[in-house]
Motif scaffolding. Structure first.
Motif, PDB file in Angstrom:
ATOM      1  N   ILE A 163      -7.391   4.676   1.110  1.00 36.74           N
ATOM      2  CA  ILE A 163      -6.591   3.479   1.337  1.00 36.74           C
ATOM      3  C   ILE A 163      -6.787   2.904   2.732  1.00 36.74           C
ATOM      4  CG2 ILE A 163      -4.866   3.994  -0.428  1.00 36.74           C
ATOM      5  CD1 ILE A 163      -3.006   4.991   1.758  1.00 36.74           C
ATOM      6  N   VAL A 217      -1.577  -1.249  -4.058  1.00 34.59           N
ATOM      7  CA  VAL A 217      -2.637  -0.258  -3.897  1.00 34.59           C
ATOM      8  C   VAL A 217      -1.970   1.102  -3.715  1.00 34.59           C
ATOM      9  CG1 VAL A 217      -4.613   0.503  -2.527  1.00 34.59           C
ATOM     10  CG2 VAL A 217      -4.164  -1.954  -2.806  1.00 34.59           C
ATOM     11  N   VAL A 266       0.862  -1.177   0.000  1.00 33.49           N
ATOM     12  CA  VAL A 266       0.000   0.000   0.000  1.00 33.49           C
ATOM     13  C   VAL A 266       0.901   1.231   0.000  1.00 33.49           C
ATOM     14  CG1 VAL A 266      -1.708   1.331   1.267  1.00 33.49           C
ATOM     15  CG2 VAL A 266      -1.925  -1.155   1.149  1.00 33.49           C
TER      16      VAL A 266
END
Length: 263
Positions: free
Chosen positions: A183, A151, A125
């Motif tokens: 997120i 992500v 992420v």
């Protein structure tokens, strides 16, 4: 027919898609340039191809070793011929390779990726990453390291920026990537699916002291500011890479690479 003017509407559109993240998002298209990435394209994702005169003379042959080039040469894959001068205007590089394609963006979701992962899985992420070189290197390394998903926060550098796509060395075509406006929701979804979230943080514990979970999420922050408090507070553990000397932190792409290869 050959295009010889950079004011041609098709050429102006390519330049707009190359230069503007908003235009790319609205069109759902991004620009890839160069023979190495072109030969890897899934033809079903290609919207349009532009070829310079010199490229056509040098590379386009019906006995080319590359299927995509053969299909250009035989007319199975259509293309627009442009002058070398126009290709220079379209290109994002100092020395254009002579071939540009407009490609449709991925349609990937976190949920679809999670359905297909095994007992061991790694997700990255990226929180507000800004440098195109870092983003591209992370995508390239993630593919090599067997990462299942990246992500990126919506306020990160555009993953379809030409400098990013070039740095991925084709990884942008194969690495599942999701861009998310929230997120923290993604992190929560991953945690609900039994992932442990590890935040790369200066206040973290030495990562070599951990036996990492089989399903892990590494949270990587902005190059200068690190992770936002909101994101780091989502972490199950704060970790750091041990360092000697007077260096306080590593380049984001280097740090991400080290974490991806942790057992």
């Amino acid at each position: 027919m050959i295009i010889t003017s950079a004011t041609n509407e098709k050429i102006k559109n390519v330049i707009k898609l190359k230069d503007k993240a908003k235009a790319r998002k609205e069109a759902g298209l991004f620009v890839v340039e160069g023979i190495n990435i072109f030969v890897e394209l899934d033809k079903g994702s290609v919207e349009e191809v532009f070829v310079s005169e010199s490229f056509a003379d040098k590379y386009m042959s019906d006995d080319s070793e590359y299927d995509n080039i053969r299909q250009l040469a035989t007319g199975q894959l259509s293309y627009q011929l442009v002058s070398d001068k126009v290709m220079t205007k379209m290109s994002d590089t100092v020395t254009p390779q002579g071939i540009i394609a407009l490609v449709r963006m991925q349609d990937t979701s976190v949920e679809s990726v999670l359905k297909n992962v095994g007992d061991k899985s790694t997700v990255l992420v990226l929180d507000r990453l800004q440098d195109p070189g870092n983003m591209g290197t992370i995508i390239r390394t993630a593919e090599a390291a067997g990462v299942d998903l990246i992500v990126a926060s919506a306020d990160s550098v555009d993953v379809y920026n030409p400098k990013v796509t070039r740095a991925t060395m084709g990884g942008i075509l194969r690495m599942p990537i999701v861009v998310s406006a929230n997120i923290t929701d993604v992190i929560k979804t991953l945690q609900d699916n039994e992932y442990t979230a590890y935040a790369a943080h200066l206040k973290g514990e030495d990562i070599t002291n951990y036996k990492l979970a089989d399903k892990r999420v590494f949270l990587i922050g902005n190059e200068s500011k690190g992770l936002s408090d909101e994101v780091s507070n989502m972490a199950d553990e704060l970790i750091k890479i041990p360092m000697q000397g007077q260096i306080e932190s590593l380049n984001a792409a280097v740090a991400a690479a080290i974490l991806m290869y942790q057992k």
